[in-house]
Design a protein around this motif. Structure first.
Motif, PDB file in Angstrom:
ATOM      1  N   SER A   1       1.770   6.181 -10.953  1.00  0.00           N
ATOM      2  CA  SER A   1       1.715   5.901 -12.396  1.00  0.00           C
ATOM      3  C   SER A   1       2.794   4.899 -12.782  1.00  0.00           C
ATOM      4  N   GLY A   2       3.999   5.052 -12.230  1.00  0.00           N
ATOM      5  CA  GLY A   2       5.085   4.116 -12.502  1.00  0.00           C
ATOM      6  C   GLY A   2       4.763   2.713 -12.017  1.00  0.00           C
ATOM      7  N   ALA A   3       4.114   2.621 -10.864  1.00  0.00           N
ATOM      8  CA  ALA A   3       3.711   1.307 -10.356  1.00  0.00           C
ATOM      9  C   ALA A   3       2.713   0.654 -11.298  1.00  0.00           C
ATOM     10  N   LEU A   4       1.783   1.439 -11.825  1.00  0.00           N
ATOM     11  CA  LEU A   4       0.822   0.885 -12.783  1.00  0.00           C
ATOM     12  C   LEU A   4       1.545   0.420 -14.048  1.00  0.00           C
ATOM     13  N   ARG A   5       2.575   1.134 -14.454  1.00  0.00           N
ATOM     14  CA  ARG A   5       3.353   0.760 -15.647  1.00  0.00           C
ATOM     15  C   ARG A   5       3.944  -0.641 -15.485  1.00  0.00           C
ATOM     16  N   ILE A   6       4.296  -0.995 -14.250  1.00  0.00           N
ATOM     17  CA  ILE A   6       4.852  -2.317 -13.961  1.00  0.00           C
ATOM     18  C   ILE A   6       3.743  -3.362 -13.806  1.00  0.00           C
ATOM     19  N   MET A   7       2.681  -3.021 -13.072  1.00  0.00           N
ATOM     20  CA  MET A   7       1.621  -3.983 -12.763  1.00  0.00           C
ATOM     21  C   MET A   7       0.715  -4.297 -13.947  1.00  0.00           C
ATOM     22  N   HIS A   8       0.429  -3.281 -14.762  1.00  0.00           N
ATOM     23  CA  HIS A   8      -0.521  -3.452 -15.863  1.00  0.00           C
ATOM     24  C   HIS A   8      -0.084  -2.545 -17.022  1.00  0.00           C
ATOM     25  N   PRO A   9       0.969  -2.980 -17.752  1.00  0.00           N
ATOM     26  CA  PRO A   9       1.561  -2.130 -18.796  1.00  0.00           C
ATOM     27  C   PRO A   9       0.572  -1.615 -19.843  1.00  0.00           C
ATOM     28  N   LYS A  10      -0.345  -2.462 -20.287  1.00  0.00           N
ATOM     29  CA  LYS A  10      -1.305  -2.027 -21.311  1.00  0.00           C
ATOM     30  C   LYS A  10      -2.235  -0.946 -20.776  1.00  0.00           C
TER      31      LYS A  10
ATOM     32  N   TRP B   1      -9.373  -3.719 -14.933  1.00  0.00           N
ATOM     33  CA  TRP B   1      -8.495  -2.586 -14.666  1.00  0.00           C
ATOM     34  C   TRP B   1      -8.165  -2.513 -13.189  1.00  0.00           C
ATOM     35  N   LEU B   2      -7.007  -1.974 -12.891  1.00  0.00           N
ATOM     36  CA  LEU B   2      -6.581  -1.811 -11.501  1.00  0.00           C
ATOM     37  C   LEU B   2      -6.835  -0.384 -11.017  1.00  0.00           C
ATOM     38  N   ASP B   3      -7.446  -0.281  -9.866  1.00  0.00           N
ATOM     39  CA  ASP B   3      -7.573   0.992  -9.166  1.00  0.00           C
ATOM     40  C   ASP B   3      -6.445   1.039  -8.140  1.00  0.00           C
ATOM     41  N   THR B   4      -6.016   2.219  -7.801  1.00  0.00           N
ATOM     42  CA  THR B   4      -4.984   2.369  -6.789  1.00  0.00           C
ATOM     43  C   THR B   4      -5.542   3.219  -5.657  1.00  0.00           C
ATOM     44  N   LEU B   5      -5.483   2.681  -4.454  1.00  0.00           N
ATOM     45  CA  LEU B   5      -6.009   3.354  -3.266  1.00  0.00           C
ATOM     46  C   LEU B   5      -4.865   3.697  -2.328  1.00  0.00           C
ATOM     47  N   LEU B   6      -4.852   4.923  -1.847  1.00  0.00           N
ATOM     48  CA  LEU B   6      -3.851   5.382  -0.893  1.00  0.00           C
ATOM     49  C   LEU B   6      -4.585   5.937   0.314  1.00  0.00           C
ATOM     50  N   THR B   7      -4.225   5.474   1.505  1.00  0.00           N
ATOM     51  CA  THR B   7      -4.831   6.006   2.717  1.00  0.00           C
ATOM     52  C   THR B   7      -3.773   6.785   3.492  1.00  0.00           C
ATOM     53  N   VAL B   8      -4.183   7.935   4.016  1.00  0.00           N
ATOM     54  CA  VAL B   8      -3.282   8.798   4.781  1.00  0.00           C
ATOM     55  C   VAL B   8      -4.026   9.400   5.958  1.00  0.00           C
ATOM     56  N   GLY B   9      -3.280   9.792   6.978  1.00  0.00           N
ATOM     57  CA  GLY B   9      -3.870  10.479   8.123  1.00  0.00           C
ATOM     58  C   GLY B   9      -3.365   9.922   9.437  1.00  0.00           C
ATOM     59  N   ARG B  10      -3.983  10.389  10.482  1.00  0.00           N
ATOM     60  CA  ARG B  10      -3.693   9.908  11.838  1.00  0.00           C
ATOM     61  C   ARG B  10      -4.980   9.302  12.383  1.00  0.00           C
ATOM     62  N   TYR B  11      -4.967   7.986  12.490  1.00  0.00           N
ATOM     63  CA  TYR B  11      -6.180   7.286  12.904  1.00  0.00           C
ATOM     64  C   TYR B  11      -5.806   5.965  13.561  1.00  0.00           C
ATOM     65  N   THR B  12      -6.782   5.389  14.253  1.00  0.00           N
ATOM     66  CA  THR B  12      -6.569   4.107  14.928  1.00  0.00           C
ATOM     67  C   THR B  12      -6.397   3.000  13.884  1.00  0.00           C
ATOM     68  N   PRO B  13      -5.778   1.880  14.268  1.00  0.00           N
ATOM     69  CA  PRO B  13      -5.575   0.778  13.319  1.00  0.00           C
ATOM     70  C   PRO B  13      -6.876   0.396  12.602  1.00  0.00           C
TER      71      PRO B  13
ATOM     72  N   CYS C   1      -8.466  -1.944 -22.851  1.00  0.00           N
ATOM     73  CA  CYS C   1      -7.511  -3.048 -22.763  1.00  0.00           C
ATOM     74  C   CYS C   1      -8.032  -4.183 -21.884  1.00  0.00           C
ATOM     75  N   CYS C   2      -7.467  -5.338 -22.125  1.00  0.00           N
ATOM     76  CA  CYS C   2      -7.812  -6.530 -21.357  1.00  0.00           C
ATOM     77  C   CYS C   2      -7.043  -6.525 -20.039  1.00  0.00           C
ATOM     78  N   GLY C   3      -7.220  -7.554 -19.251  1.00  0.00           N
ATOM     79  CA  GLY C   3      -6.559  -7.656 -17.954  1.00  0.00           C
ATOM     80  C   GLY C   3      -5.061  -7.861 -18.079  1.00  0.00           C
ATOM     81  N   PRO C   4      -4.338  -7.618 -17.001  1.00  0.00           N
ATOM     82  CA  PRO C   4      -2.890  -7.831 -17.035  1.00  0.00           C
ATOM     83  C   PRO C   4      -2.582  -9.318 -17.174  1.00  0.00           C
ATOM     84  N   HIS C   5      -1.489  -9.609 -17.830  1.00  0.00           N
ATOM     85  CA  HIS C   5      -1.085 -10.999 -18.037  1.00  0.00           C
ATOM     86  C   HIS C   5       0.435 -11.061 -17.960  1.00  0.00           C
ATOM     87  N   ILE C   6       0.949 -12.166 -17.479  1.00  0.00           N
ATOM     88  CA  ILE C   6       2.395 -12.328 -17.339  1.00  0.00           C
ATOM     89  C   ILE C   6       3.111 -12.139 -18.681  1.00  0.00           C
TER      90      ILE C   6
END
Length: 167
Positions: free
Chosen positions: A13-22, A80-92, A150-155
């Motif tokens: 959530s904090g990362a989203l606050r930085i990447m796309h505040p709105k 909008w930004l989605d956030t994906l996290l991958t976890v586990g023990r697997y081949t590259p 909201c619209c897309g993130p902008h500088i």
């Protein structure tokens, strides 16, 4: 499960606050309004879950040991930004964005933020055990509680802080 995931959810959530505040602010407001709506409508299921839902994202999907063919996501908005996290023990494994001709190493613990509704993306199957946690916001949730889409993130969203310099 939500209690044990609280730290991770705070980081994402904090990362989203930085990447796309709105998007962060609108997502946070949507969840607060959902809590009020649940009380007003005496929705016991929502009243039980929302106080312990500790992510600014309104939705999460879990995919386990799945190949993800080339696709665009359908639940969010293109800006909008989605956030994906991958976890586990697997081949590259690689996370592929064919439209951009890009491949990203998708090792366990990798987090990718992107507009899954805008860009075709895919992940091949892997040997081993792998889970992907996909966090996203649903347009219909925002509409249900009358939160602007909201619209897309902008500088300019962060430029004031960047350009202000020392006080």
């Amino acid at each position: 499960w939500l209690d044990s995931m609280a730290g991770l959810h705070a980081v994402l959530s904090g990362a989203l606050r930085i990447m796309h505040p709105k998007m962060y602010l609108h997502g946070r407001e949507a969840l607060m309004r959902l809590r009020s709506t649940a009380v007003a409508r005496q929705d016991e299921d929502m009243q039980a879950v929302l106080p312990i839902w500790n992510s600014v994202y309104s939705s999460m999907s879990l995919m386990v040991n799945r190949k993800s063919p080339p696709h665009k996501d359908t639940n969010g908005r293109k800006v909008w930004l989605d956030t994906l996290l991958t976890v586990g023990r697997y081949t590259p494994l690689d996370f592929v964005v064919p439209e951009l001709g890009m491949r990203f190493r998708y090792n366990s613990g990798t987090v990718i933020a992107m507009s899954g509704a805008s860009l075709v993306h895919q992940v091949d199957s892997a040997d081993g055990d792998r889970a992907c946690l996909a966090y996203y916001m649903r347009e219909n949730v925002h509409q249900y509680v009358d939160i602007p889409l909201c619209c897309g993130p902008h500088i300019s969203d962060i430029a004031t802080e960047l350009c202000a310099g020392p006080a």
